[in-house]
Structure formats: C-alpha cells, structure tokens
Design a protein around this motif. Structure first.
Motif, short mmCIF file in Angstrom:
data_model
loop_
_atom_site.label_atom_id
_atom_site.label_comp_id
_atom_site.label_asym_id
_atom_site.label_seq_id
_atom_site.Cartn_x
_atom_site.Cartn_y
_atom_site.Cartn_z
N ASN A 139 36.46 37.13 43.10
CA ASN A 139 37.18 35.81 43.39
C ASN A 139 37.22 35.87 42.22
N VAL A 140 36.95 36.23 41.22
CA VAL A 140 38.35 36.23 40.02
C VAL A 140 39.02 36.31 39.93
N SER A 141 40.21 36.04 39.66
CA SER A 141 41.77 36.30 39.44
C SER A 141 42.56 37.03 39.27
N PRO A 142 42.89 38.14 38.81
CA PRO A 142 43.79 38.39 37.31
C PRO A 142 44.56 38.14 36.84
N GLU A 143 45.05 36.99 37.33
CA GLU A 143 45.97 36.36 36.86
C GLU A 143 45.08 34.96 35.75
N SER A 144 43.88 34.66 36.31
CA SER A 144 43.16 34.65 34.89
C SER A 144 42.09 34.73 34.21
N ARG B 258 38.88 42.77 38.65
CA ARG B 258 39.79 42.91 38.80
C ARG B 258 40.68 43.04 37.93
N THR B 259 41.09 43.74 37.29
CA THR B 259 42.03 44.67 36.07
C THR B 259 42.78 45.81 36.11
#
Length: 252
Positions: free
Chosen positions: A177-182, A206-207
């Motif tokens: 759930n960690v966003s790519p933007e963060s 997700r990198t």
C-alpha cells in the motif's frame, strides 16, 4: 447419444519454449507484487517468468525471515522439468541479506543440482560492484530490527550506509500500500552529497515506475530489489541487452 468419433490429427512440433529464457521465481506467500512488477520490467524478446511460493510468517522478524532457507529446495522441486528454468530467483530482500548466498544455493542444489540462483541482495551486491558504489543511503519499509540487520549485512559486504529511513511496517501484506509517490519523496529526502546511490530494498514495494524519476531528481543511481534481482537473473541466463526506462543499472 453416441460419442463423436475422435479424429487423430498430426501435430507439427517446434522448439516449444526452448528459445525462451525462463526465470523461476520463488516468491513469498504474502507477495502479490513481485510478479506484477517484474512483468512490467521484462524485456519483450524472449524472457518469461514462472512462479511458485514459499510460506512466510508475519510479523516481519529476523527469526521468521531465516526460516525461508529450508523451503528453497522444495520450491525448486515444483518446477518440472527442472531444466526448463534457466535461473532461479528467491524474491525476498531481507531474507537474502540474512541468509547467505552459499546457504541458499546449498538448499537449492538439494533438488536442483547446479542450478543458478539470484535474489534481491545478490543482485544488489553485484550492482554495487558493477557501478563502483561503496556509500549509499537506504530506504526500507521494515521494522527497526530488520532495517538495522540490513545495515549490518551491507557493512559486512563493504557497503557503507550513510543515512537510512524506514516506513516502519511490520506486515508484508501492508507494504504493497505504500504509494510510489511517497517512495520518491522519501528517496529524495535521504539523498546527500556524500553518497553514491540510493538503495530501496524489499520486493513488496512498487518501485518499477520510480527508478528513473528518482534518478533524475538526485542525479545518482537508484538500486531497487526487483530491478537488481532481474538484472542479475538476466545476466546469469545470458541475456545481455540493455533495457530502457529502468535506471542506469539495466543499461550496463
């Protein structure tokens, strides 16, 4: 009603998958990210992934991660015939930091003698050597105990961690759930003038889409778990072509 007569027809045989490089991914039972990410990153000319799972336990602890080792052999045995796989990839960064490459290979070779094996940390160590990197900043999603162990493993391999940050997540299935933007924002925040690269471990993040944007912002290589593992798997399987859009590493 009578059954239809089954006609016998001749099959024209070709080489099947013999011209295809097959990466045998050994993913964690909680991992729904790695196949998704790797398939976005794969070259389009003759490379594919075939996957199986090993059981992992939450929360993320050093003891639970070390427990992966004995399952590698059983996972490899599920690929039949074994020769259909060109290279195996154990898809856990922290596990491959805490369990040595030698120990992982010893387990794999119990059921797949002589098979090639990579992992996120095996790929990362090779990537650091390839790019001449000795001093990094690291961004993880892990609890402090695991992040500290990662720092120690890197230090033992001759890689100095100048600064470190973590999202402090204890369960694998929440890391997705960690966003790519963060990830980009945090990666940029730990950049400094005295480092040579940013390292982002964990196959749960997700990198694939953040590598080049973050490299452009910091002006340095960005090494991620999926990227390093894929790069090493391709090279071990004999695929040497550069790939665009995935950072400096995939171009060497």
């Amino acid at each position: 009603m009578s059954s239809p007569v089954i006609k016998h027809v001749e099959a024209e045989l070709d080489g099947g998958m013999s011209e295809q490089i097959v990466i045998g991914l050994i993913a964690l039972s909680t991992d729904v990210v790695t196949e998704y990410e790797l398939r976005k990153m794969l070259p389009q000319d003759g490379v594919s992934i075939s996957s199986t799972r090993i059981e992992t336990q939450n929360p993320i602890t050093i003891e639970n991660l070390r427990g992966h080792a004995h399952e590698i052999a059983e996972a490899a045995e599920l690929f039949v015939p074994r020769e259909s796989v060109n290279v195996f990839a154990y898809g856990c960064t922290s596990g491959s930091a805490l369990i040595s490459q030698e120990a992982l290979e010893a387990q794999l070779h119990r059921t797949a003698p002589g098979a090639k094996l990579t992992s996120p940390m095996t790929g990362a160590y090779k990537a650091f050597r390839q790019l001449g990197i000795q001093r990094i900043s690291m961004l993880t999603p892990y609890p402090d105990e695991v992040t500290t162990a990662m720092v120690d493993c890197l230090s033992a391999a001759g890689i100095s961690v100048a600064s470190c940050a973590s999202f402090h997540i204890e369960n694998d299935y929440e890391i997705i759930n960690v966003s790519p933007e963060s990830i980009i924002a945090a990666g940029e925040a730990i950049n400094s003038a005295d480092i040579e690269a940013v390292f982002i471990p964990c196959t749960g993040l997700r990198t694939s889409t953040i590598i080049e944007p973050l490299e452009a912002r910091i002006g340095k290589p960005v090494i991620t778990a999926h990227q390093a593992m894929l790069w090493d798997a391709l090279r071990l399987a004999g695929y040497m072509q550069p790939l665009e859009g995935l950072g400096r590493l995939l171009k060497v």
